[in-house]
Scaffold this active site. Sequence first.
Site, PDB file in Angstrom:
ATOM      1  N   GLU A  68       0.847  -1.190   0.000  1.00  0.00           N
ATOM      2  CA  GLU A  68       0.000   0.000   0.000  1.00  0.00           C
ATOM      3  C   GLU A  68       0.885   1.244   0.000  1.00  0.00           C
ATOM      4  O   GLU A  68       1.848   1.283   0.759  1.00  0.00           O
ATOM      5  CB  GLU A  68      -0.931   0.042   1.221  1.00  0.00           C
ATOM      6  CG  GLU A  68      -1.993   1.128   1.076  1.00  0.00           C
ATOM      7  CD  GLU A  68      -2.945   1.203   2.274  1.00  0.00           C
ATOM      8  OE1 GLU A  68      -2.601   0.714   3.358  1.00  0.00           O
ATOM      9  OE2 GLU A  68      -4.022   1.777   2.099  1.00  0.00           O
ATOM     10  N   GLY A 114       3.203   1.456  10.176  1.00  0.00           N
ATOM     11  CA  GLY A 114       3.027   0.865  11.493  1.00  0.00           C
ATOM     12  C   GLY A 114       2.676  -0.608  11.333  1.00  0.00           C
ATOM     13  O   GLY A 114       3.431  -1.497  11.725  1.00  0.00           O
ATOM     14  N   ALA A 115       1.507  -0.839  10.726  1.00  0.00           N
ATOM     15  CA  ALA A 115       1.059  -2.195  10.454  1.00  0.00           C
ATOM     16  C   ALA A 115       0.225  -2.142   9.187  1.00  0.00           C
ATOM     17  O   ALA A 115      -0.308  -1.100   8.835  1.00  0.00           O
ATOM     18  CB  ALA A 115       0.225  -2.719  11.621  1.00  0.00           C
ATOM     19  N   MET A 116       0.116  -3.279   8.509  1.00  0.00           N
ATOM     20  CA  MET A 116      -0.569  -3.300   7.212  1.00  0.00           C
ATOM     21  C   MET A 116      -1.584  -4.426   7.174  1.00  0.00           C
ATOM     22  O   MET A 116      -1.274  -5.570   7.471  1.00  0.00           O
ATOM     23  CB  MET A 116       0.481  -3.443   6.099  1.00  0.00           C
ATOM     24  CG  MET A 116      -0.099  -3.548   4.703  1.00  0.00           C
ATOM     25  SD  MET A 116      -1.012  -2.038   4.257  1.00  0.00           S
ATOM     26  CE  MET A 116      -2.208  -2.724   3.119  1.00  0.00           C
ATOM     27  N   ASN A 139      -3.002  -6.400   5.106  1.00  0.00           N
ATOM     28  CA  ASN A 139      -3.132  -7.384   4.018  1.00  0.00           C
ATOM     29  C   ASN A 139      -4.163  -8.445   4.390  1.00  0.00           C
ATOM     30  O   ASN A 139      -4.177  -8.929   5.525  1.00  0.00           O
ATOM     31  CB  ASN A 139      -1.790  -8.078   3.799  1.00  0.00           C
ATOM     32  CG  ASN A 139      -0.651  -7.103   3.714  1.00  0.00           C
ATOM     33  OD1 ASN A 139      -0.647  -6.215   2.887  1.00  0.00           O
ATOM     34  ND2 ASN A 139       0.319  -7.236   4.626  1.00  0.00           N
ATOM     35  N   HIS A 145      -7.476  -2.303  14.932  1.00  0.00           N
ATOM     36  CA  HIS A 145      -7.550  -1.465  13.728  1.00  0.00           C
ATOM     37  C   HIS A 145      -7.325  -2.318  12.473  1.00  0.00           C
ATOM     38  O   HIS A 145      -8.116  -2.266  11.524  1.00  0.00           O
ATOM     39  CB  HIS A 145      -6.508  -0.341  13.827  1.00  0.00           C
ATOM     40  CG  HIS A 145      -6.441   0.544  12.620  1.00  0.00           C
ATOM     41  ND1 HIS A 145      -7.036   1.777  12.573  1.00  0.00           N
ATOM     42  CD2 HIS A 145      -5.853   0.368  11.411  1.00  0.00           C
ATOM     43  CE1 HIS A 145      -6.818   2.326  11.389  1.00  0.00           C
ATOM     44  NE2 HIS A 145      -6.102   1.488  10.664  1.00  0.00           N
ATOM     45  N   GLU A 146      -6.255  -3.093  12.461  1.00  0.00           N
ATOM     46  CA  GLU A 146      -5.953  -3.876  11.248  1.00  0.00           C
ATOM     47  C   GLU A 146      -7.011  -4.953  11.014  1.00  0.00           C
ATOM     48  O   GLU A 146      -7.348  -5.272   9.874  1.00  0.00           O
ATOM     49  CB  GLU A 146      -4.563  -4.501  11.334  1.00  0.00           C
ATOM     50  CG  GLU A 146      -3.411  -3.512  11.548  1.00  0.00           C
ATOM     51  CD  GLU A 146      -3.392  -2.349  10.568  1.00  0.00           C
ATOM     52  OE1 GLU A 146      -3.816  -2.534   9.409  1.00  0.00           O
ATOM     53  OE2 GLU A 146      -2.971  -1.249  10.974  1.00  0.00           O
ATOM     54  N   HIS A 183     -10.001  -3.555   9.321  1.00  0.00           N
ATOM     55  CA  HIS A 183      -9.758  -3.401   7.875  1.00  0.00           C
ATOM     56  C   HIS A 183     -10.151  -4.640   7.075  1.00  0.00           C
ATOM     57  O   HIS A 183     -10.381  -4.554   5.870  1.00  0.00           O
ATOM     58  CB  HIS A 183      -8.271  -3.164   7.618  1.00  0.00           C
ATOM     59  CG  HIS A 183      -7.857  -1.731   7.650  1.00  0.00           C
ATOM     60  ND1 HIS A 183      -8.502  -0.748   6.948  1.00  0.00           N
ATOM     61  CD2 HIS A 183      -6.825  -1.120   8.291  1.00  0.00           C
ATOM     62  CE1 HIS A 183      -7.880   0.418   7.156  1.00  0.00           C
ATOM     63  NE2 HIS A 183      -6.874   0.218   7.976  1.00  0.00           N
TER      64      HIS A 183
HETATM   65 ZN   LIG Z   1      -5.388   1.476   8.698  1.00  0.00          ZN
END
Ligand SMILES: [Zn+2]
Length: 828
Positions: free
Chosen positions: A69, A203-205, A207, A240-241, A244
């Site tokens: 991203e 931070g974090a993704m 996927n 949060h992730e 998503h």
């Molecule tokens: Zn996010």
Amino acid sequence: MEITSGGATQTATIVPDSSREQVTLTVPKPLVAGPAKAHILYSGRLNDQMRGFYLSTENGRKYAVTQFEATDARRAYPSFDEPAYKATFDITAVIPNSDVAISNGGIASDAPGPGPDEHTVTFTTTAKMSSYLVALAIGEFKCLEGSSDGIPIRVCGTPEKYELGRFALDAARHVMHFYNQYFTIKYPYGKLDFVGVPDFSAGAMENTACIISREQLLFADPERSNPLQLRHIAQAAVAHEMAHQWFGDLVTMQWWNDAWLNEGFATWMSYKPIEQWKPEWNLEQDEVLATSRAMARDSLRSVHPILVQVETPAQIEEIFDSIIYSKASAMLHMVEGYTGPEVFRNGVNAYLKKHAYSNATSQDFWKAIAGVSEKPVDRILSSFVTQPGVPLVTVHYGCSSGVCSPGPCKNEQLSLSQRRYTYDRKLLNGESSELWAIPVCAKGNSQECTLLDKRNGDLWLVPPQLLPSQSRAPAVSLVCPPAYGNAGAHGYYRTAVSSDILGQQYFRELAASAETALTPPERIMFLNDVWAAVRVDRQDIGDFLSLAEAMRNDRSRAVMQLLNTELRYIGDYLLTDADQAQYRAWLRGLLDPVMDDIGWNPAPNDNEELRSLRGDLLLTLGITAEDPRAISESRTIAQEDLQGKSVDATLVTPALRVAARNGDAGLFEAITARLKSPRSPDDYLRHLVAITDFADPALIQRVLEFGLSPQVRNQDALYLYGRTPADFGVLGNPAARKLAWNFIREHWQQVETKVTRADLGFVVEATGAFCDPTSRDQVRAFFTEHPAAERAAQDAIEQIDYCSDLKTQQESKLASWLGRKGKAVPGD
Ligand SMILES: [Zn+2]
């Protein structure tokens, strides 16, 4: 490179266009209408830029990791690399026997060969998804395993760190169950993996089914970590992730201009499961703190709206800021309060169901919520999504009869007016062209709400039974508590009282009774409102400091956190040399008794909130008030920590920072030695952050050089040169600021290469830490000559302007307030 259509196969020529990051494939004869198949054989090299498919290393081991991203999938594989083109993916990895591979799909087969020391891992076909969500992580990983609602969940990392993933795994199990209950669509991807990697730029993704993150956001020792760090892992990373997986992965924004549909939603949702899991953390207060930070950015003249036009990869990169995350989240929170949580939830589920495995726009969302709620939610959302800035709602306290005077109930009727708030006083005092549809709720006699969708409106706060039927005018006189215009702190707007005598009278009453009349979230918002009024010269800074005195018995960690932040800001920027001693004395008089009351040292049954409050007070007392006891306590704690003794985790960071501010080369060496063998990723980070607080120029010079050395990973350089939401970093340290700025300018090329592309904006923005016109001109001249992160540079320049404007207006008022205080009897 071959393209097959209508049964015929042709070889294509390839013409790259590096400026657009695209290639054009051309075949000799026209393709037949209908589907075509392109077969592309390609190869690549693992890069060292933490973008695309890249190499991460630790302890001599190599890891291959993806981060795509927003527009870096194209660095790894050819694709229609835009969110609207969804596809399924089949991935196979041929890797050394010592390594494992983790990807979006589950493992379909794992067979030896083809080489003698290799094995071949084939993953199941992925769900239909956008190219930027593809993930692959290869290397010597180990995993903790668990499950929730029958979904296997793993937390994986290097052999040294993965066991610190227990806390994240517990959080993920809880969150999975919560989301499965909340959404009508259950988690759709079969399994979920978290992978912590040694080098990671964001931070974090999120996927799909394979969340990759920095180690600091996944691994922590609950016994030894700062509780605030644990919250951050649970809410800002795990919850949060995972949100998503629905908002972003299942339903994806059509184009990046609607990135808030991903980030605003994931942020808004992330608080819910953790508030339920750990109510004692008071996360609803942190949510208001995040809103107040978003409002600060939203008060800049040139801020962008939530919906922002972007085209190039560089523009897309720059929009992932507090507007897209926290402002959008706060707006959703406000609308949720307006429709009621159940109706809002039904609307959210209708939206997800309609656009699952597909894409959506802002309009799609507000149509869905308006349809379910049968309320004008579309007007509210569109006014907040398309217009920049934060609304200011001014409250005029009305009188039912005759001349207004302070006394028994005169605030039955609130007259409201709205305009845009900005730190730019010229703009603020001129015409406001923006108009929002704002759900305003106020509390006083009772709590009432209205939709303020015109410039002016009314709100009645008398309990309905007291209103005579023929008339809205109250027949009975009540003794009213002073009304506050943002009940529950749910509204994304600032409030101000009118400047007339009655308004100011009610302001003083509200300030004096805030602790009992307002809830902690409301107190945070009220403090935020008053500080905003001070910043534009609509209240005196003395009003704010008097409010601080009135709140001296407040023990809410988050309320005090905001207060401490502003008190440190005043100490850093608004004092003349002549006022320094008086301000410090006043601050000690304010905060020492609080410390005495809660205890300077942790007691066995202190809860986490109290422990965090103590840490924050220690920082303000040690750094800003230069309190001798705070400094000596900090030195002791820092020494114990550096000797390897176990120290309360909430005190380590503030104590190290205070000790560093007063520290010598011996301390510097002890801290940097610890950086070579930290106990955990967050232990590393707090020692890294502390070295930016030294005051000795020779030591600061060493910090600046150290940051560019290979000893600091590129992903961590931000903590030295940038200024993340907390106020650390060399540019946040008044003693280091000038030296750091000179160094950064002289070594710009190296700094630019060192920090990741995603972090560059934070470094540029950190130059906004100055507060004088000369520095402003320097910053402007430098970034004109060295263009980087344009929005961030503009923000920095505005920040400096507004700070120096604030200094000009309030400096003498502050001096005279302190002068009066100095003469008053202590404790008065
Ligand atoms: Zn996010």
